[in-house]
Design a protein around this motif. Structure first.
Motif, mmCIF file in Angstrom:
data_model
loop_
_atom_site.group_PDB
_atom_site.id
_atom_site.type_symbol
_atom_site.label_atom_id
_atom_site.label_comp_id
_atom_site.label_asym_id
_atom_site.label_seq_id
_atom_site.Cartn_x
_atom_site.Cartn_y
_atom_site.Cartn_z
ATOM 1 N N PHE A 33 12.618 57.704 -27.557
ATOM 2 C CA PHE A 33 12.570 57.741 -26.104
ATOM 3 C C PHE A 33 13.702 56.905 -25.524
ATOM 4 O O PHE A 33 14.225 55.997 -26.157
ATOM 5 C CB PHE A 33 11.204 57.319 -25.557
ATOM 6 C CG PHE A 33 10.797 55.913 -25.887
ATOM 7 C CD1 PHE A 33 10.949 54.902 -24.962
ATOM 8 C CD2 PHE A 33 10.227 55.618 -27.107
ATOM 9 C CE1 PHE A 33 10.560 53.611 -25.255
ATOM 10 C CE2 PHE A 33 9.818 54.337 -27.409
ATOM 11 C CZ PHE A 33 9.990 53.322 -26.478
ATOM 12 N N ASN A 34 14.096 57.278 -24.318
ATOM 13 C CA ASN A 34 15.139 56.595 -23.560
ATOM 14 C C ASN A 34 14.764 56.752 -22.092
ATOM 15 O O ASN A 34 15.296 57.602 -21.395
ATOM 16 C CB ASN A 34 16.504 57.197 -23.872
ATOM 17 C CG ASN A 34 17.627 56.399 -23.248
ATOM 18 O OD1 ASN A 34 17.407 55.376 -22.614
ATOM 19 N ND2 ASN A 34 18.848 56.885 -23.419
ATOM 20 N N ALA A 35 13.806 55.943 -21.658
ATOM 21 C CA ALA A 35 13.221 56.083 -20.331
ATOM 22 C C ALA A 35 13.835 55.087 -19.352
ATOM 23 O O ALA A 35 14.190 53.967 -19.724
ATOM 24 C CB ALA A 35 11.711 55.875 -20.407
ATOM 25 N N ASP B 156 12.414 60.262 -18.695
ATOM 26 C CA ASP B 156 13.001 60.099 -20.018
ATOM 27 C C ASP B 156 14.112 61.104 -20.261
ATOM 28 O O ASP B 156 13.988 62.271 -19.904
ATOM 29 C CB ASP B 156 11.918 60.251 -21.090
ATOM 30 C CG ASP B 156 12.292 59.566 -22.384
ATOM 31 O OD1 ASP B 156 13.439 59.755 -22.852
ATOM 32 O OD2 ASP B 156 11.453 58.850 -22.924
ATOM 33 N N GLU C 122 15.066 61.840 -23.348
ATOM 34 C CA GLU C 122 14.756 62.486 -24.622
ATOM 35 C C GLU C 122 13.790 63.651 -24.400
ATOM 36 O O GLU C 122 12.687 63.449 -23.891
ATOM 37 C CB GLU C 122 14.129 61.492 -25.599
ATOM 38 C CG GLU C 122 15.057 60.390 -26.063
ATOM 39 C CD GLU C 122 16.153 60.888 -26.975
ATOM 40 O OE1 GLU C 122 15.972 61.910 -27.669
ATOM 41 O OE2 GLU C 122 17.214 60.245 -27.003
ATOM 42 N N SER D 143 9.664 63.589 -25.043
ATOM 43 C CA SER D 143 9.156 62.227 -25.185
ATOM 44 C C SER D 143 7.828 62.085 -24.457
ATOM 45 O O SER D 143 7.652 62.582 -23.346
ATOM 46 C CB SER D 143 10.150 61.224 -24.607
ATOM 47 O OG SER D 143 9.539 59.951 -24.454
ATOM 48 N N ASP E 93 8.055 60.523 -20.812
ATOM 49 C CA ASP E 93 8.650 61.206 -19.660
ATOM 50 C C ASP E 93 7.610 61.360 -18.555
ATOM 51 O O ASP E 93 6.457 61.707 -18.816
ATOM 52 C CB ASP E 93 9.189 62.579 -20.078
ATOM 53 C CG ASP E 93 10.074 63.188 -19.004
ATOM 54 O OD1 ASP E 93 10.711 62.429 -18.245
ATOM 55 O OD2 ASP E 93 10.129 64.418 -18.920
ATOM 56 N N SER F 97 14.436 51.950 -24.529
ATOM 57 C CA SER F 97 14.729 52.945 -25.556
ATOM 58 C C SER F 97 14.157 52.467 -26.889
ATOM 59 O O SER F 97 14.105 51.275 -27.153
ATOM 60 C CB SER F 97 16.230 53.196 -25.675
ATOM 61 O OG SER F 97 16.903 51.993 -25.996
#
Length: 158
Positions: A24-26, A56, A58, A61, A64, A153
């Motif tokens: 994840f990359n929120a 997010d 990604e 994810s 998100d 992340s």
């Protein structure tokens, strides 16, 4: 006999659950109510309680379109801190929750960076685990509250 063995194999395979994992990359913005004790000269103790909404980058994810509620604190010494700790509950779009603990360091009024570990959740995320990196940049907003852009992340498995 062959049919019985095949039936047993099929039964075992269909009842076995496989761990799911993801990255994840929120990022999102939040507001935080503050309690502070100011001793002057950049020395201050702060606790906070607030919420942020996250999107997010990604695909797929679980984080998100989630929100997070965090409670934490830190102690500034000459305007810097290296002892921030807290816990967050993530409210996921599917109705479940994920919990995380974090630690951080930074500069008062500007922002900070840190690490976190995912410690559990509800429902299908009951045994979730993971870790990652977080950062925040303080932004201007309503007086008497803290406001920040937050980025997280990492990876998770459940």
């Amino acid at each position: 006999m062959r049919k019985i063995i095949l039936a047993l194999i099929f039964t075992l395979m269909s009842s076995t659950t496989f761990a799911e994992s993801g990255k994840f990359n929120a990022a999102g913005a939040g507001s935080w109510s503050l309690n502070a004790m100011d001793a002057g000269n950049g020395n201050m103790s702060i606790t906070y309680d607030g919420n942020a909404g996250l999107m997010d980058k990604e695909p797929g994810s679980i984080f998100d379109k989630s929100t997070m509620h965090c409670i934490g604190g830190l102690t500034l010494v000459s305007g810097k801190f290296d002892d921030e700790t807290g816990m967050c509950t993530f409210y996921l779009i599917d109705g479940e929750k994920v919990y995380m603990n974090y630690k951080g360091k930074g500069t008062g009024g500007q922002g900070g960076t840190g690490t976190f570990i995912i410690i559990g959740g509800t429902g299908k995320y009951e045994n979730i685990s993971g870790s990652g990196f977080s950062s925040r940049q303080n932004i201007r907003g309503k007086s008497g509250m803290a406001h920040s852009m937050n980025q997280m992340s990492g990876e998770y498995t459940y």
